[in-house]
Design an enzyme around this catalytic site. Structure first.
Site, mmCIF file in Angstrom:
data_model
loop_
_atom_site.group_PDB
_atom_site.id
_atom_site.type_symbol
_atom_site.label_atom_id
_atom_site.label_comp_id
_atom_site.label_asym_id
_atom_site.label_seq_id
_atom_site.Cartn_x
_atom_site.Cartn_y
_atom_site.Cartn_z
ATOM 1 N N ASP A 178 43.206 -17.112 -13.524
ATOM 2 C CA ASP A 178 42.912 -16.215 -12.403
ATOM 3 C C ASP A 178 41.725 -16.842 -11.670
ATOM 4 O O ASP A 178 41.114 -17.807 -12.171
ATOM 5 C CB ASP A 178 42.573 -14.812 -12.957
ATOM 6 C CG ASP A 178 42.333 -13.771 -11.862
ATOM 7 O OD1 ASP A 178 42.707 -14.012 -10.691
ATOM 8 O OD2 ASP A 178 41.762 -12.705 -12.189
ATOM 9 N N GLN B 104 48.812 -4.794 -13.311
ATOM 10 C CA GLN B 104 49.111 -6.232 -13.313
ATOM 11 C C GLN B 104 49.665 -6.664 -14.669
ATOM 12 O O GLN B 104 50.633 -7.421 -14.760
ATOM 13 C CB GLN B 104 47.835 -7.024 -13.005
ATOM 14 C CG GLN B 104 48.029 -8.523 -13.047
ATOM 15 C CD GLN B 104 48.945 -9.017 -11.933
ATOM 16 O OE1 GLN B 104 48.740 -8.683 -10.783
ATOM 17 N NE2 GLN B 104 49.957 -9.794 -12.275
HETATM 18 N N1 CP Z 1 47.431 -9.438 -8.303
HETATM 19 C C1 CP Z 1 46.920 -8.538 -7.468
HETATM 20 O O1 CP Z 1 46.467 -7.461 -7.827
HETATM 21 O O2 CP Z 1 46.961 -8.940 -6.153
HETATM 22 P P1 CP Z 1 46.337 -8.171 -4.933
HETATM 23 O O3 CP Z 1 44.844 -8.316 -4.999
HETATM 24 O O4 CP Z 1 46.903 -8.862 -3.718
HETATM 25 O O5 CP Z 1 46.736 -6.729 -4.990
HETATM 26 N N1 NVA Z 2 40.149 -10.939 -11.032
HETATM 27 C C1 NVA Z 2 40.581 -10.779 -9.669
HETATM 28 C C2 NVA Z 2 41.968 -10.243 -9.630
HETATM 29 C C3 NVA Z 2 42.548 -10.113 -8.254
HETATM 30 C C4 NVA Z 2 43.915 -9.504 -8.279
HETATM 31 C C5 NVA Z 2 39.622 -9.848 -8.944
HETATM 32 O O1 NVA Z 2 39.190 -8.853 -9.530
HETATM 33 O O2 NVA Z 2 39.301 -10.114 -7.793
#
Ligand code: CP
Ligand code: NVA
Length: 326
Positions: A241, A153
């Site tokens: 996030d 990411q």
């Molecule tokens: N940003 C990200 O990792 O999204 P997903 O959970 O959809 O893979």
């Molecule tokens: N911080 C979030 C990111 C999702 C892509 C998780 O770990 O669920």
């Protein structure tokens, strides 16, 4: 024990800090080239239903195991499409359908998969799981999100920031919200790439001291504060996030109560100024950590950021699985 492997010394990507600043820059440079190539060449071929030329498929004939312990939209699709466009087969493997889900060890899974495939990506609950995969695999292992980090990411995030500002060094990146896995990788990346990072988190939800110490050792730790408005001032990049990461669901009610103030809304964007960009790795919980107005507004780059998952993943797969020199 036989140690057969087509790649005698695999390089893994478990933490963003496994990469040097030079390697990150090279991955981003290549991702930009691949983005351009896809627009100009690959699209032309796929649009007229003819196969892409083999020179755009350096992973032709290879297979990549993609283990998922958690749901995914962007990571799964970008990795599968990246593999396909490079000529490889991406194999989605839900951990619950693997023998892993019935108690086969992570180490044995790594050893067995290494006899079949040329690379492994893994989205896991415990960071230790992806570390164990890497320890026992004889092919490259790439972390597709753990409770501690999300390096794939962050490569896309860095690419997106670079696209908008032309560089990274000296920019101020302000994280608003939970000091979570994505935040951790961004902290380490900022330290590596010379960005000033501010983390505005509710008390008790700041990044762990281990990550802050690691960032300090690399060269610069973020400034950790509790007031999002203070963090927004001077920010070139505002990032957030979810307040409730995968695995934190049991704390949902408490987190919703605590995190209310840690929202990227128009007031916060206005505090940053009209040249700032807004990022979110997605999925977004609209109305919680980010408002519709901001997410769909002119300063949001969230869908470019999502697209860049594809180009950066391709650059990583070419390098780690294909052995392309950076
Ligand atoms: N940003 C990200 O990792 O999204 P997903 O959970 O959809 O893979
Ligand atoms: N911080 C979030 C990111 C999702 C892509 C998780 O770990 O669920």
């Amino acid at each position: 024990m036989s140690t057969y492997s087509p790649f005698p010394k695999p390089t893994h990507l478990i933490s963003i800090a496994d990469l040097s600043p030079g390697q990150i820059t090279a991955v981003l440079d290549r991702a930009e080239e691949l983005k351009q190539l896809r627009a100009e060449v690959y699209a032309a071929h796929t649009n007229c239903n003819t196969p892409a030329p083999l020179e755009t498929m350096p992973l032709f004939g290879r297979s990549i195991a993609m283990i998922f312990e958690k749901p995914s939209t962007r990571t799964r699709v970008s990795l599968e499409v990246a593999a396909a466009e490079l000529g490889a087969r991406g194999m989605y493997l839900s951990s619950s359908e693997l023998q892993l889900g019935r108690g086969e060890t992570v180490a044995d899974t790594a050893r067995v998969l290494s006899r079949f495939v040329h690379g492994i990506t893994a989205r896991v609950f415990l960071h230790q799981t992806v570390e164990t995969l890497a320890r026992y695999a004889s092919v490259p292992v790439m972390n597709a999100l753990s409770d501690q980090e999300h390096p794939l990411q962050i490569l896309a995030d860095l690419m997106t920031i670079r696209e908008y500002f032309g560089g990274l060094r000296g920019l101020q990146v302000t994280w608003v919200g939970d000091g979570n896995n994505v935040c951790n990788s961004l902290i380490l990346a900022s330290a590596l790439m010379g960005m000033e990072m501010v983390v505005a988190s509710p008390p008790g939800y700041e990044p762990k001291s281990k990550i802050l110490e690691q960032a300090m050792q690399i060269g610069r730790a973020p400034r950790v504060i509790s007031d999002p408005l203070e963090g927004a001032k001077e920010a070139d990049v505002l990032v957030t996030d979810t307040w409730i990461s995968m695995g934190d669901e049991a704390e949902e009610a408490e987190r919703l109560r605590i995190f209310g103030r840690y929202q990227i809304n128009q007031a916060l964007v206005d505090a940053a100024g009209e040249d700032a960009i807004v990022m979110h790795c997605l999925p977004a919980h609209r109305g919680q950590e980010i408002t519709d107005e901001v997410m769909d507004g002119p300063q949001s780059v969230v869908f470019d950021e999502a697209e860049n998952r594809l180009h950066t993943s391709k650059a990583v797969l070419e390098w780690l699985v294909g052995g392309r020199r950076l």
